[in-house]
Write an enzyme that holds these catalytic residues in place. Structure first.
Site, PDB file in Angstrom:
ATOM      1  N   ARG A 221       0.822  -1.211   0.000  1.00 56.71           N
ATOM      2  CA  ARG A 221       0.000   0.000   0.000  1.00 56.71           C
ATOM      3  C   ARG A 221       0.858   1.265   0.000  1.00 56.71           C
ATOM      4  O   ARG A 221       0.440   2.287  -0.552  1.00 56.71           O
ATOM      5  CB  ARG A 221      -0.944   0.008   1.197  1.00 56.71           C
ATOM      6  CG  ARG A 221      -2.117  -0.923   0.964  1.00 56.71           C
ATOM      7  CD  ARG A 221      -3.075  -0.911   2.109  1.00 56.71           C
ATOM      8  NE  ARG A 221      -4.299  -1.599   1.742  1.00 56.71           N
ATOM      9  CZ  ARG A 221      -5.116  -2.170   2.618  1.00 56.71           C
ATOM     10  NH1 ARG A 221      -4.842  -2.132   3.910  1.00 56.71           N
ATOM     11  NH2 ARG A 221      -6.202  -2.769   2.206  1.00 56.71           N
TER      12      ARG A 221
ATOM     13  N   LYS B 279     -15.602 -15.225   5.681  1.00 55.00           N
ATOM     14  CA  LYS B 279     -17.015 -15.172   6.073  1.00 55.00           C
ATOM     15  C   LYS B 279     -17.949 -14.931   4.893  1.00 55.00           C
ATOM     16  O   LYS B 279     -17.808 -13.953   4.172  1.00 55.00           O
ATOM     17  CB  LYS B 279     -17.217 -14.084   7.125  1.00 55.00           C
ATOM     18  CG  LYS B 279     -16.661 -14.486   8.471  1.00 55.00           C
ATOM     19  CD  LYS B 279     -16.566 -13.311   9.406  1.00 55.00           C
ATOM     20  CE  LYS B 279     -17.940 -12.853   9.895  1.00 55.00           C
ATOM     21  NZ  LYS B 279     -17.834 -11.583  10.625  1.00 55.00           N
TER      22      LYS B 279
ATOM     23  N   GLY C 216      -7.649  -7.330   0.798  1.00 59.03           N
ATOM     24  CA  GLY C 216      -6.364  -7.223   1.481  1.00 59.03           C
ATOM     25  C   GLY C 216      -5.654  -8.559   1.594  1.00 59.03           C
ATOM     26  O   GLY C 216      -4.467  -8.686   1.274  1.00 59.03           O
TER      27      GLY C 216
ATOM     28  N   GLY D  34     -12.702  -3.654   1.084  1.00 62.92           N
ATOM     29  CA  GLY D  34     -14.060  -3.218   1.437  1.00 62.92           C
ATOM     30  C   GLY D  34     -14.639  -2.266   0.407  1.00 62.92           C
ATOM     31  O   GLY D  34     -15.798  -2.396   0.001  1.00 62.92           O
TER      32      GLY D  34
HETATM   33  P1  ADP Z   1      -9.925 -10.595   1.629  1.00 63.88           P
HETATM   34  O1  ADP Z   1      -9.188  -9.803   2.675  1.00 63.88           O
HETATM   35  O2  ADP Z   1      -9.064 -10.898   0.442  1.00 63.88           O
HETATM   36  O3  ADP Z   1     -11.248  -9.976   1.264  1.00 63.88           O
HETATM   37  P2  ADP Z   1     -11.072 -12.328   3.612  1.00 63.88           P
HETATM   38  O4  ADP Z   1     -10.671 -11.367   4.662  1.00 63.88           O
HETATM   39  O5  ADP Z   1     -12.510 -12.483   3.319  1.00 63.88           O
HETATM   40  O6  ADP Z   1     -10.279 -12.029   2.258  1.00 63.88           O
HETATM   41  O7  ADP Z   1     -10.568 -13.786   4.014  1.00 63.88           O
HETATM   42  C1  ADP Z   1      -9.215 -14.109   4.159  1.00 63.88           C
HETATM   43  C2  ADP Z   1      -9.044 -15.222   5.173  1.00 63.88           C
HETATM   44  O8  ADP Z   1      -9.857 -16.331   4.867  1.00 63.88           O
HETATM   45  C3  ADP Z   1      -7.616 -15.741   5.194  1.00 63.88           C
HETATM   46  O9  ADP Z   1      -6.998 -15.346   6.400  1.00 63.88           O
HETATM   47  C4  ADP Z   1      -7.787 -17.262   5.108  1.00 63.88           C
HETATM   48  O10 ADP Z   1      -6.975 -17.975   6.025  1.00 63.88           O
HETATM   49  C5  ADP Z   1      -9.254 -17.447   5.454  1.00 63.88           C
HETATM   50  N1  ADP Z   1      -9.774 -18.714   4.931  1.00 63.88           N
HETATM   51  C6  ADP Z   1      -9.752 -19.156   3.666  1.00 63.88           C
HETATM   52  N2  ADP Z   1     -10.257 -20.412   3.589  1.00 63.88           N
HETATM   53  C7  ADP Z   1     -10.583 -20.764   4.841  1.00 63.88           C
HETATM   54  C8  ADP Z   1     -11.132 -21.949   5.427  1.00 63.88           C
HETATM   55  N3  ADP Z   1     -11.437 -23.012   4.684  1.00 63.88           N
HETATM   56  N4  ADP Z   1     -11.362 -21.949   6.760  1.00 63.88           N
HETATM   57  C9  ADP Z   1     -11.053 -20.879   7.508  1.00 63.88           C
HETATM   58  N5  ADP Z   1     -10.534 -19.732   7.028  1.00 63.88           N
HETATM   59  C10 ADP Z   1     -10.297 -19.682   5.713  1.00 63.88           C
HETATM   60 MG    MG Z   2      -9.470  -9.647   4.790  1.00 62.45          MG
END
Ligand code: ADP
Ligand code: MG
Length: 396
Positions: free
Chosen positions: A35, A200, A353, A377
């Protein structure tokens, strides 16, 4: 200075730049400076045009008061290295130190103000309180450039209110992000494949809802996939499951069948008995997840199937890792998806992120992708069809 034409000649002017410098730290060590690097071009362009550049930004989630753990000082130092010039640092957000540092700037100089969220008024819901803080920020400058894409969905003093108080312009970083998002939403080139993962499902429901009307195919992995698998009637063992979203996922699957927008779920997953880096992985079919196991990645068959869909698309948007990529044994799905994105003949966009951190951790070069968004976000809210206050305010 075409981009900043609305500001007139910036030489000698104090230009407040809202950047997104919210980098991950381990103590005072920056673990990913992506960033900061993304913020450099706008700051450099203004500095080279003779502006006195005053950067305001936040770091982490302090509780509206100074907290050494979230100081921007190491970030200012890194910014100086990347710019190849000294960067002054103010120890407060709008106080004596900020005023003194800004007063001391010569044309072309750059300063960073301390973490703007050390002041509780930055994020206040009370317009008057926020406005008073924005007045103080505005008093430090003659013009405002909004370049923190990661915060443009926030109605905060340094993002929104300050733009109402100073001649303003959109920074190059924000402009690029908006351009890419427009290509994803206004008449995208088909086939258009969206890949969603991450932890989530509740974070991503609104975007799924909106994209069901736009994309041709949605590939779903990550922790959120288990709520979809549960909606299909599968047992998911100890995997991440949002029970209260199962019904919504079921509706989306139903809508996908009616609308012809395909939702593709994995057919196999990697499971382990514990949420640990050295937990032994086993590949199982999605209808045979043992009750005492946790799903931590999509399986190899699914990774190959996802990769094939992605590589054959003309427009791809990806948000959310396919598995717990932080553990090497469960990074395979994320690696396969990232690799496939690099092979897209068209537009490939990585948003989020953790997704951006994942591709860097897995050794992919930033320029292997069409675009890596700096704001998870904000890009999701844009794709949900929401208005971004930090953008709207620049338009009038
Ligand atoms: P981003 O920041 O790219 O939008 P998120 O914050 O939604 O992504 O999710 C990222 C997290 O999701 C990572 O830390 C990863 O470890 C977790 N994750 C991915 N697959 C699983 C899983 N099967 N069970 C638990 N956590 C998971
Ligand atoms: Mg994230």
């Amino acid at each position: 200075m075409g981009r900043y034409a609305t500001l007139g000649d910036v030489a000698g002017k104090r230009v407040l730049v809202r950047s997104d410098l919210n980098v991950p730290l381990d103590g005072d060590q920056i673990t990913d400076d992506g960033r900061i690097r993304a913020s450099v071009p706008t700051i450099r362009e203004l500095s080279e045009a003779g502006a006195r550049v005053v950067v305001t930004a936040h770091l982490g989630r302090p509780t509206g008061a100074p907290d050494a753990a979230y100081s921007l000082r190491p970030v200012a130092a890194r910014l100086g290295e990347l710019l190849g010039r000294e960067v002054a640092f103010a120890e407060d957000t709008v106080g004596d130190s900020a005023r003194a540092v800004v007063d001391g700037l010569a044309d072309g100089d750059v300063a960073v103000l301390e973490n703007v969220r050390f002041n509780a008024r930055e994020t206040s819901k009370d317009e008057t309180e926020r406005g008073a803080f924005a007045d103080e920020l505005a008093a430090l400058a003659d013009a405002f450039v909004s370049d923190g894409f990661g915060v443009v969905h926030r109605k905060q003093a340094s993002v929104y209110d300050v733009a109402q108080r100073l001649p303003h312009a959109m920074g190059g970083l924000v402009a690029t992000e908006i351009e890419v998002l427009q290509r994803l939403t206004r008449d995208p080139q088909r086939p258009y494949v969206v890949v969603l993962g991450g932890s989530k499902v509740s974070d991503k429901l609104a975007v799924i809802d909106n994209l069901l009307g736009k994309a041709d195919t949605l590939l779903i992995g990550g922790g959120m996939v288990f709520t979809f698998l549960a909606a299909e009637g599968h047992e998911v063992g100890n995997s991440l499951l949002e029970q209260d979203q199962v019904e919504t996922c079921r509706e989306y699957l139903e809508r996908s069948r009616e609308s012809g927008v395909e939702i593709v779920l994995p057919t196999d997953v990697l499971v382990a008995p514990e949420f640990k880096a050295d937990a032994p992985p086993t590949t199982v079919a999605v209808d045979a997840i043992p009750s005492d196991q946790i799903g931590l990645d999509i399986g190899p068959d699914s990774a190959a199937a996802f990769a094939e869909r992605i590589a054959g698309a003309t427009t791809v948007f990806w948000n959310g890792p396919m598995g717990v990529f932080e553990f090497d044994a469960f990074a395979g799905g994320t690696r396969a998806v990232a690799q496939a994105l690099t092979e897209v003949d068209g537009l490939s966009v990585v948003g989020g992120g953790d997704s951006a951190a994942a591709v860097r951790r897995l050794g992919f070069a930033d320029d292997a992708f069409g675009h890596i968004s700096t704001g998870g976000g904000a890009s999701l809210e844009y794709l949900e069809g929401k208005e971004l206050p930090g953008i709207t305010v620049l338009e009038d």
